[in-house]
Design an enzyme around this catalytic site. Structure first.
Site, PDB file in Angstrom:
ATOM      1  N   SER A 192      -3.348 -15.111 -10.282  1.00 48.19           N
ATOM      2  CA  SER A 192      -2.137 -14.356 -10.602  1.00 48.19           C
ATOM      3  C   SER A 192      -0.908 -15.114 -10.110  1.00 48.19           C
ATOM      4  O   SER A 192      -0.684 -16.248 -10.480  1.00 48.19           O
ATOM      5  CB  SER A 192      -2.232 -12.946 -10.012  1.00 48.19           C
ATOM      6  OG  SER A 192      -1.190 -12.136 -10.468  1.00 48.19           O
ATOM      7  N   ASP A 196       4.050 -13.714 -15.272  1.00 48.92           N
ATOM      8  CA  ASP A 196       3.397 -14.453 -14.197  1.00 48.92           C
ATOM      9  C   ASP A 196       2.434 -15.488 -14.785  1.00 48.92           C
ATOM     10  O   ASP A 196       2.253 -15.549 -16.006  1.00 48.92           O
ATOM     11  CB  ASP A 196       2.718 -13.490 -13.220  1.00 48.92           C
ATOM     12  CG  ASP A 196       1.519 -12.777 -13.811  1.00 48.92           C
ATOM     13  OD1 ASP A 196       1.372 -12.779 -15.047  1.00 48.92           O
ATOM     14  OD2 ASP A 196       0.737 -12.187 -13.040  1.00 48.92           O
ATOM     15  N   ASP A 217      -0.763 -15.968 -15.218  1.00 49.16           N
ATOM     16  CA  ASP A 217      -1.850 -15.632 -16.137  1.00 49.16           C
ATOM     17  C   ASP A 217      -1.428 -14.626 -17.201  1.00 49.16           C
ATOM     18  O   ASP A 217      -2.250 -14.149 -17.981  1.00 49.16           O
ATOM     19  CB  ASP A 217      -3.090 -15.133 -15.384  1.00 49.16           C
ATOM     20  CG  ASP A 217      -2.896 -13.781 -14.730  1.00 49.16           C
ATOM     21  OD1 ASP A 217      -1.818 -13.554 -14.159  1.00 49.16           O
ATOM     22  OD2 ASP A 217      -3.824 -12.953 -14.774  1.00 49.16           O
ATOM     23  N   ASP A 256      -0.311 -11.475 -17.390  1.00 51.40           N
ATOM     24  CA  ASP A 256      -0.565 -10.037 -17.498  1.00 51.40           C
ATOM     25  C   ASP A 256       0.629  -9.213 -17.005  1.00 51.40           C
ATOM     26  O   ASP A 256       0.933  -8.160 -17.542  1.00 51.40           O
ATOM     27  CB  ASP A 256      -1.858  -9.624 -16.781  1.00 51.40           C
ATOM     28  CG  ASP A 256      -1.938 -10.046 -15.332  1.00 51.40           C
ATOM     29  OD1 ASP A 256      -0.983 -10.675 -14.825  1.00 51.40           O
ATOM     30  OD2 ASP A 256      -2.966  -9.747 -14.681  1.00 51.40           O
TER      31      ASP A 256
END
Length: 569
Positions: A144, A294, A296, A298
């Site tokens: 993340s 961010d 990744d 999500d």
């Protein structure tokens, strides 16, 4: 077993020469690195694992990831017959691509087919792909928004959601039963199917289908977007253009994927500093909305123009309030609400979502922190109740059940539609939020993270939780505490009546929630992925005008500061 004894087990032939050389050097020099790398096992928890990359049992590396993947493979063979398929995606972090291929090799060595993305892709696209390609499970390599030295590993089940009971506990048991010498690293490339751009198009189409309602003013909205060096450069700009948004300015320096995140201190869109370059660009281009994601892809951060015309970053609760209210309003106008619908939220998120649900005649289901619990709600009620949307305070939202995790792409399309509609009506998204507060009451939130690293830090966090649990604060900002909900003990302490009641509708978790007479809510919990304890504050009041909003913003901000003082933060 001592730390030194654990380390010496890694000097056997099951480990590569570079790993053995590093460990021997630490042993010979008496390095402190040996203790931190081996004093415990990197936890494979209910959400997978996340940690610093390096050598050792307390680090993310070929062997700890291999053990996790071998355990997953063993469990899959107990649950499914015939062809077993697993999709794998990875973000831009150091070693993510190599880790992704290594995980694929372990799975194929166990006779499992793998759908492996050719390059980095957002986590929500992995969730979507598991469902779209009818996979039995999914893996994503990501940490993340953690610092660059971190990476992580998350497991998804056949519904596209992160693993939950009973599968999570069963997988954990399998993982910990795997010995390092039992890991099958020699994969079979014939069992790998490479996927990429063609899957992006299917995913983007699904985002548009599930996230858009009114085609108003899309060609007149000035959008500034940054992927903050993360994965969404592959999806979000294309999705916005395909949806008909014409004026899209990209922060070019940050559209370059990099695990070093060179232009920011932290690639976390929750923090204003991460969006600084985008905000600067919006001042030059007269942007109406700034959006960042961010690494990744999500989570998303959104900034819009406030009542002074300046760009203002919305917090996660404010953003989700706007998105949820708008969606339900569209559903109501279209006659789609029958009384068998629900929205999803979490225990640390604002209670305004109960109010929104009540206004539109839907249920608000609440689970533990993390979108996997919202994913579980969808699965539990599939065929009985219709999931509309869901979110939590940590800048995550999902616009339907086609993805079973927080999804920035669909959420960005929706947010830009709302901003475009507002602009066409002569107002801003910020003013739309104030209208919602005039209707339902004004909620305002704050967050404090207390970081405590290492073994002593973990002990300190445990002691803080014990103190707040065993010696509850009696007054917060001048308002009496009426309830203390303890999700670990599954009890609610009613301080006025001096009695405890059982609350077992939500699984056990190390979380405390304080409620006061005036509706203030304070949640306290250790982070499950980082060395810190988190304090969530929510205060509320009534407003009747934009002027009223401005005044209450000052008083509610001060109230949160008073609560922090009462908690000695």
């Amino acid at each position: 077993m001592t730390t030194l004894e654990k380390a010496k087990l890694w000097l056997t032939d099951s480990f590569d020469e570079e790993t053995k050389s590093t460990i021997q050097t630490w042993i010979d020099s008496g390095s402190d690195e040996l203790e931190d790398s081996f004093y415990k096992n990197l936890e494979f928890g209910t959400g997978g694992m996340r940690g610093i990359m390096g050598v050792g049992t307390n680090r993310l590396n070929k062997y700890t990831l291999g053990q996790a993947t071998q355990g997953l493979a063993n469990y899959l063979h107990t649950q499914f017959t015939g062809e077993i398929k697993v999709a794998i995606a990875y973000d831009v972090r150091h070693n993510s691509k190599e880790f992704g291929k290594m995980c694929a090799d372990v799975l194929t060595a166990n006779g499992i087919k793998v759908l492996l993305f050719k390059e980095h892709r957002p986590t929500p696209e992995l969730s979507f792909t598991v469902r779209d390609k009818k996979c039995n499970a999914g893996i994503v390599l990501t940490a993340s928004h953690n610092p660059p030295e971190y990476n992580g590993y998350k497991v998804y089940w056949d519904d596209g959601a992160q693993i939950v009971p009973p599968d999570d506990e069963a997988i954990i048991k399998e993982v910990y039963s795997v010995k390092f010498e039992e890991i099958k690293f020699n994969g079979n490339d014939d069992l790998i199917e490479w996927i990429g751009e063609e899957q992006d198009e299917i995913y983007i189409n699904a985002c548009m289908e599930n996230s858009l309602y009114q085609d108003i003013g899309r060609d007149n909205l000035n959008i500034v977007f940054t992927s903050i060096h993360g994965t969404t450069y592959t999806t979000v700009p294309q999705a916005l253009r395909k949806a008909g948004f014409k004026k899209i300015d990209l922060v070019r320096e940050q559209m370059i994927p990099s695990g070093n995140f060179p232009t920011v201190k932290s690639p976390n869109p929750e923090e204003p500093a991460a969006l600084e370059m985008a905000l600067d660009l919006a001042r030059l281009t007269n942007g109406d909305i700034v959006i960042g994601t961010d690494p990744d892809g999500d989570r998303l951060g959104i900034a819009v123009r406030n009542l002074e015309g300046e760009m203002q970053l919305l917090n996660g609760n404010q953003c989700n309030t706007i998105l949820t209210y708008y969606i339900l309003d569209q559903w109501k106008k279209a006659g789609r609400i029958t009384g068998k619908e629900f929205i999803g939220s979490t225990i640390v998120t604002s209670d305004i979502f109960y109010d929104i649900a009540e206004k539109f005649g839907v249920d608000c289901k609440v689970g533990l922190t993390g979108f996997k619990w919202i994913g579980k709600m969808i699965r539990d009620f599939e065929g009985k109740e219709k999931f509309v949307c869901g979110g939590e305070e940590s800048f995550g939202f999902m616009t339907g059940d086609f993805v079973r995790d927080k999804d920035s792409c669909g959420s960005i399309l929706l947010a830009c539609e709302i901003a475009a509609v507002c602009k066409a009506e002569g107002k801003t998204m910020y003013q739309y939020m104030i209208e919602i507060y005039k209707d339902l009451g004004m909620y305002y939130e704050g967050l404090v993270n207390v970081v405590r690293k290492g073994r002593t830090g973990a002990e300190e966090i445990n002691q803080m939780m014990a103190d707040y649990r065993n010696n509850p604060v009696k007054v917060l900002a001048g308002s009496k505490v009426t309830e203390v909900k303890d999700f670990q003990e599954q009890t609610c302490l009613h301080l006025i009546e001096n009695k405890k009641t059982v609350m077992d509708e939500i699984p056990k978790s190390n979380v405390l929630i304080y409620y006061t007479e005036d509706g203030t809510k304070v949640c306290i919990r250790p982070s499950g992925t980082e060395p810190k304890i988190k304090f969530y504050f929510s205060v509320k009041d009534e407003i009747t005008s934009e002027k009223d909003f401005q005044e209450k913003l000052v008083t509610l901000t001060q109230k949160i500061e008073d609560i922090k003082a009462d908690l000695k933060l």
